[in-house]
Design an enzyme around this catalytic site. Structure first.
Site, PDB file in Angstrom:
ATOM      1  N   THR A   1       0.856  -1.179   0.000  1.00  0.00           N
ATOM      2  CA  THR A   1       0.000   0.000   0.000  1.00  0.00           C
ATOM      3  C   THR A   1       0.900   1.239   0.000  1.00  0.00           C
ATOM      4  OG1 THR A   1      -0.154  -0.166   2.413  1.00  0.00           O
ATOM      5  CG2 THR A   1      -1.973  -1.082   1.136  1.00  0.00           C
TER       6      THR A   1
ATOM      7  N   VAL B   1       0.868   4.491   1.284  1.00  0.00           N
ATOM      8  CA  VAL B   1       1.242   5.243   2.485  1.00  0.00           C
ATOM      9  C   VAL B   1       2.208   4.436   3.342  1.00  0.00           C
ATOM     10  CG1 VAL B   1       0.402   6.342   4.589  1.00  0.00           C
ATOM     11  CG2 VAL B   1      -0.909   6.559   2.476  1.00  0.00           C
ATOM     12  N   CYS B   2       1.920   3.154   3.518  1.00  0.00           N
ATOM     13  CA  CYS B   2       2.780   2.302   4.331  1.00  0.00           C
ATOM     14  C   CYS B   2       4.181   2.178   3.733  1.00  0.00           C
ATOM     15  CB  CYS B   2       2.165   0.915   4.461  1.00  0.00           C
ATOM     16  SG  CYS B   2       0.554   0.900   5.257  1.00  0.00           S
ATOM     17  N   THR B   3       4.246   2.140   2.418  1.00  0.00           N
ATOM     18  CA  THR B   3       5.544   2.052   1.755  1.00  0.00           C
ATOM     19  C   THR B   3       6.408   3.256   2.119  1.00  0.00           C
ATOM     20  OG1 THR B   3       4.613   0.770  -0.074  1.00  0.00           O
ATOM     21  CG2 THR B   3       6.698   1.899  -0.489  1.00  0.00           C
TER      22      THR B   3
ATOM     23  N   LEU C   1       7.418   3.010   6.059  1.00  0.00           N
ATOM     24  CA  LEU C   1       8.458   2.049   6.410  1.00  0.00           C
ATOM     25  C   LEU C   1       9.806   2.457   5.824  1.00  0.00           C
ATOM     26  CD1 LEU C   1       5.965   0.526   7.404  1.00  0.00           C
ATOM     27  CD2 LEU C   1       7.086  -1.590   6.686  1.00  0.00           C
TER      28      LEU C   1
END
Length: 213
Positions: A42, A44-46, A49
């Site tokens: 996804t 935003v998560c990329t 992290l």
């Protein structure tokens, strides 16, 4: 289960991208930023992290580890890491917990059915070396976190653990802090705050940050 500030962070065992861990043993004497992301692959998560990976030096300087969880599988995590490293320009240098059965996410109240029963919200827990929860922040799945604020919060917690102070609104590392209202002995204040202090009100006294030269 509702986890409150001051509670002991529940221990658990889990499979991660860096092998199986028992949380309390893995944390050791470090602080931990434990946070959830809604799903692998996804956007935003990329970005989150990747940014966390770039904070390795800042976290290490603060005696802090990052630990990440989602309800995806270990195989999914490992495949996604390649995308993170390719697009964000940083090698993932922290464990990502696989929790497809949602046991740990449920234990830490990371699934909010009113938001989305299938994924975790963007929860953040700051856990101290005594395994106590010292702060928590909850974001909706759609909103990326402000990691500058998370570092600011961590700085405040570590500072106020060591000195009888609190940090004022919008405080940043290096700025003046507030002497704890409970401290009333003049001689002790002079000893603890040799740089001096300014009395705005009897309950509002400002002093230079005591752990800065």
């Amino acid at each position: 289960m509702s986890l409150l500030i001051g509670d002991v962070a529940p221990d658990f065992e889990a499979e991660t991208t860096e092998g199986r861990i028992r949380f309390h043993d893995w944390a050791g004497k470090d602080w931990v930023i434990f946070f959830s992301h809604p799903a692998d692959f996804t956007p935003v998560c990329t970005t989150e992290l990747g940014y966390t990976a770039k904070l390795k030096g800042e976290l290490s300087r603060r005696g802090t580890k990052a630990l990440v969880i989602s309800v995806d599988t270990l195989e999914s995590h490992r495949a996604w890491i390649g995308d993170i490293e390719e697009t964000q320009g940083a090698a993932v240098n922290f464990p990502i917990i696989a929790d497809p059965e949602k046991k740990i996410a449920t234990l830490y109240n990371m699934i909010h059915p009113g938001a989305d029963a299938k994924v975790t919200v963007r929860a953040v827990y700051i856990v101290d070396p005594d395994k106590k929860i010292r702060a928590s922040i909850i974001y909706p799945p759609s909103t990326g976190r402000n990691f500058d604020e998370i570092l600011r919060l961590l700085d405040s917690l570590q500072l106020t653990d060591g000195y009888k102070v609190a940090t004022p609104v919008n405080w940043k590392d290096g700025e003046d802090v507030i002497i704890a209202p409970s401290l009333q002995d003049f001689a002790e204040m002079q000893r603890l705050f040799p740089k001096g202090y300014k009395t705005v009100k009897p309950y509002l006294r400002l002093t230079p940050q005591p752990n800065k030269a």
